[in-house]
Design an enzyme around this catalytic site. Structure first.
Site, PDB file in Angstrom:
ATOM      1  N   HIS A  92       0.839  -1.203   0.000  1.00  9.53           N
ATOM      2  CA  HIS A  92       0.000   0.000   0.000  1.00  9.53           C
ATOM      3  C   HIS A  92       0.869   1.246   0.000  1.00  9.53           C
ATOM      4  O   HIS A  92       1.813   1.354   0.774  1.00  9.53           O
ATOM      5  CB  HIS A  92      -0.906   0.022   1.233  1.00  9.53           C
ATOM      6  CG  HIS A  92      -1.812   1.213   1.265  1.00  9.53           C
ATOM      7  ND1 HIS A  92      -3.031   1.245   0.615  1.00  9.53           N
ATOM      8  CD2 HIS A  92      -1.660   2.431   1.832  1.00  9.53           C
ATOM      9  CE1 HIS A  92      -3.590   2.422   0.796  1.00  9.53           C
ATOM     10  NE2 HIS A  92      -2.782   3.164   1.524  1.00  9.53           N
ATOM     11  N   ASP A 171     -15.353   3.074   7.260  1.00 13.58           N
ATOM     12  CA  ASP A 171     -14.303   3.919   6.672  1.00 13.58           C
ATOM     13  C   ASP A 171     -14.850   4.707   5.493  1.00 13.58           C
ATOM     14  O   ASP A 171     -14.535   5.874   5.295  1.00 13.58           O
ATOM     15  CB  ASP A 171     -13.106   3.072   6.215  1.00 13.58           C
ATOM     16  CG  ASP A 171     -12.064   3.945   5.527  1.00 13.58           C
ATOM     17  OD1 ASP A 171     -11.496   4.813   6.211  1.00 13.58           O
ATOM     18  OD2 ASP A 171     -11.870   3.804   4.315  1.00 13.58           O
ATOM     19  N   ARG A 178     -14.852  13.158   5.948  1.00 13.84           N
ATOM     20  CA  ARG A 178     -13.554  13.839   6.101  1.00 13.84           C
ATOM     21  C   ARG A 178     -13.240  14.659   4.868  1.00 13.84           C
ATOM     22  O   ARG A 178     -12.735  15.780   4.947  1.00 13.84           O
ATOM     23  CB  ARG A 178     -12.437  12.810   6.332  1.00 13.84           C
ATOM     24  CG  ARG A 178     -12.458  12.206   7.724  1.00 13.84           C
ATOM     25  CD  ARG A 178     -11.573  10.983   7.780  1.00 13.84           C
ATOM     26  NE  ARG A 178     -10.182  11.261   7.526  1.00 13.84           N
ATOM     27  CZ  ARG A 178      -9.303  10.370   7.048  1.00 13.84           C
ATOM     28  NH1 ARG A 178      -9.691   9.123   6.790  1.00 13.84           N
ATOM     29  NH2 ARG A 178      -8.065  10.699   6.843  1.00 13.84           N
ATOM     30  N   SER A 193      -7.759   4.556   8.924  1.00 12.31           N
ATOM     31  CA  SER A 193      -8.440   4.336   7.646  1.00 12.31           C
ATOM     32  C   SER A 193      -7.657   3.334   6.784  1.00 12.31           C
ATOM     33  O   SER A 193      -8.205   2.349   6.279  1.00 12.31           O
ATOM     34  CB  SER A 193      -8.566   5.685   6.922  1.00 12.31           C
ATOM     35  OG  SER A 193      -8.924   5.514   5.585  1.00 12.31           O
ATOM     36  N   LYS A 197      -8.539  -1.058   6.356  1.00 12.69           N
ATOM     37  CA  LYS A 197      -8.781  -1.674   5.031  1.00 12.69           C
ATOM     38  C   LYS A 197      -7.782  -2.797   4.768  1.00 12.69           C
ATOM     39  O   LYS A 197      -8.131  -3.836   4.212  1.00 12.69           O
ATOM     40  CB  LYS A 197      -8.702  -0.614   3.928  1.00 12.69           C
ATOM     41  CG  LYS A 197      -9.894   0.335   3.948  1.00 12.69           C
ATOM     42  CD  LYS A 197      -9.956   1.189   2.708  1.00 12.69           C
ATOM     43  CE  LYS A 197      -8.942   2.283   2.694  1.00 12.69           C
ATOM     44  NZ  LYS A 197      -9.382   3.601   3.139  1.00 12.69           N
TER      45      LYS A 197
HETATM   46  N1  URA Z   1      -5.880   6.726   2.121  1.00  9.84           N
HETATM   47  C1  URA Z   1      -6.843   6.127   2.851  1.00  9.84           C
HETATM   48  O1  URA Z   1      -7.266   5.023   2.542  1.00  9.84           O
HETATM   49  N2  URA Z   1      -7.308   6.775   3.918  1.00  9.84           N
HETATM   50  C2  URA Z   1      -6.873   7.973   4.319  1.00  9.84           C
HETATM   51  O2  URA Z   1      -7.331   8.492   5.302  1.00  9.84           O
HETATM   52  C3  URA Z   1      -5.876   8.594   3.546  1.00  9.84           C
HETATM   53  C4  URA Z   1      -5.395   7.952   2.446  1.00  9.84           C
END
Ligand code: URA
Length: 461
Positions: A92, A171, A178, A193, A197
């Protein structure tokens, strides 16, 4: 998700917001009450928005961040990869301009034996996420069923799918709020966040690429390290092996910014093996991709140490196995790879050169400003429902620090209207400085945060 009525009778959202506003802490069950209420409608969005702003200013301590992450994971389903033989892995990036390392590092790591299952959301960033880049390949589909995803990972070791709607619904809601309330740039909210995931997506091994600089969420290396250490801890507490590479994002990564252009650049690197001959602009991208693939192999136990991991990734690049794996993966998901193989994926209607106005040393382009130009051309979206133009973008022809003569082509603009092409070319020329002295070029890779949260500067690795 569990019934919230008992919690409802014990907590007042108003009081929780006021406590966080005044710098107090939230208990685990109070965070549960908030998120469950947000999803079942008993906590209205305006109260969640107010809580997010209070968190933005006051932060969350580690216990609160852990509780938030766990509650987000628990808000939906989790992918079960336990039936896949071998080491399951994921990668990621916290996001950057021209960042297509996933398209190179994942085929390399899969070619070396890892099983990679990646979920990728459509990006709200200025330049498109991995899912958007892959959508530039004709026919490629991101909506595999869970059974198809598992079968493909077991078979060829690599699949990338769209974010499952049933994964981490909390999320999704939080991120949308957000995004509308200027509270995205909060370290604990980003960590919760991203890691919720990653945890829900099921991989045992996770390598993060945490970026800093004008094209990233984190402004400097210190804040990127802080975010990385928190994310590594969150992953470890969920039983995952996580490390983080800390890399610079002050200028775009590699030569291309824009969806089809980026897939084409990743393909060129994998296809040519030795890659950078004649294309110095892609050297940083190639290097970071090899480091990330090597880190995945090391963390997954397929390489005895980091240097061996990098070496294995280099071998998969040089012998063409990484390129073969990319093609196999794209085809398995319906992609027509003929244009990519022929070097004809990019088909923009207008291609305009940007020329050096004087002779000198080329300074690095500012990533945030390049992103704005590429978004203006149509490569990114402001709202999730916005359409992306896959063919547009920028390709740099000279690396930062190179000596250029007046009139040399510094970059090319790819556009679908002449007016936009001309405007973008003018804007890009305005931000590409040619200097009398060689500029200071920031090192690409700052260092690494290991599984224990130790910070390892790159020079010591
Ligand atoms: N990527 C995400 O998945 N969440 C965030 O808060 C910022 C970047």
């Amino acid at each position: 998700m569990a019934d919230n009525s008992f919690l409802n009778s014990r907590f007042s959202m108003y009081d929780l917001i006021a406590r966080k506003r005044d710098g107090g802490c939230l208990q685990t069950e109070e965070i549960s009450f908030w998120l469950r209420g947000m999803l079942d409608g008993s906590v209205p969005d305006y109260q969640t928005a107010a809580m997010l702003m209070a968190i933005f200013w006051r932060g969350l301590n580690e216990a609160e961040t852990f509780a938030l992450t766990e509650e987000i994971v628990a808000s939906g389903e989790q992918l079960d990869l336990s039936g896949i033989e071998g080491v399951t892995a994921d990668k990621h990036s916290t996001g950057g301009v021209g960042d297509k390392t996933t398209l190179i590092a994942m085929p390399l790591a899969a070619a070396c034996g890892l099983k990679i299952a990646k979920m990728s959301g459509r990006s709200l960033g200025k330049t498109g996420g991995t899912a958007d880049k892959l959508a530039a390949v004709p026919g490629f589909k991101l909506d595999l069923t869970e059974a198809e995803l598992l079968a493909q990972v077991a078979d060829i070791g690599l699949a990338v799918v769209a974010q499952n709607k049933n994964l981490t619904p909390a999320d999704k809601r939080l991120y949308a709020l957000r995004d509308m309330t200027a509270t995205v740039d909060s370290l604990p909210l980003i960590a919760a966040s991203v890691m919720s995931k990653k945890i829900a997506a099921g991989a045992g091994v996770i390598v993060l690429d945490v970026k800093y600089g004008s094209g990233a969420f984190m402004p400097d290396a210190a804040s990127a390290v802080e975010l990385a250490r928190l994310m590594v801890k969150l992953g470890r507490s969920a039983g995952r092996r996580v490390t983080a590479v800390i890399s610079a994002m002050a200028s775009p990564l590699g030569a291309a910014v824009g969806n089809a252009l980026e897939v084409a650049e990743a393909a060129e690197i994998l296809q040519s093996g030795q890659a950078v001959r004649g294309n110095e602009v892609s050297a940083d991208l190639r290097r970071l991709s090899v480091v990330l693939a090597g880190e995945l192999l090391y963390l997954g136990g397929l390489a005895a140490d980091r240097a061996t991991g990098w070496q294995q990734a280099e071998v998969a690049l040089a012998n063409g196995l990484g390129w073969q794996r990319l093609l196999q993966f794209l085809q398995a998901q319906g992609g027509d790879v003929s244009a990519l193989q022929a070097g004809q994926l990019v088909q923009a209607e207008f291609v305009l050169p940007v020329l050096a106005a004087s002779s000198g040393y080329l300074a690095a382009a500012d990533a945030a400003r390049v992103a704005e130009i590429v978004q203006f051309l149509g490569a990114g979206r402001e709202r999730l429902e916005d359409e992306i133009d896959y063919q547009v973008g920028v390709r740099f022809k000279q690396p930062a620090g190179a000596w250029v003569e007046a009139g040399d082509v510094l970059a090319e603009i790819y556009a679908s209207s002449l007016l936009r092409a001309e405007t973008a070319a003018r804007d890009l020329q305005g931000i590409l400085s040619v200097l009398p002295e060689p500029p200071q070029i920031e090192p690409l890779i700052w260092g690494l945060v290991d599984e224990q949260g130790q910070v390892l500067p790159w020079a010591e690795l």
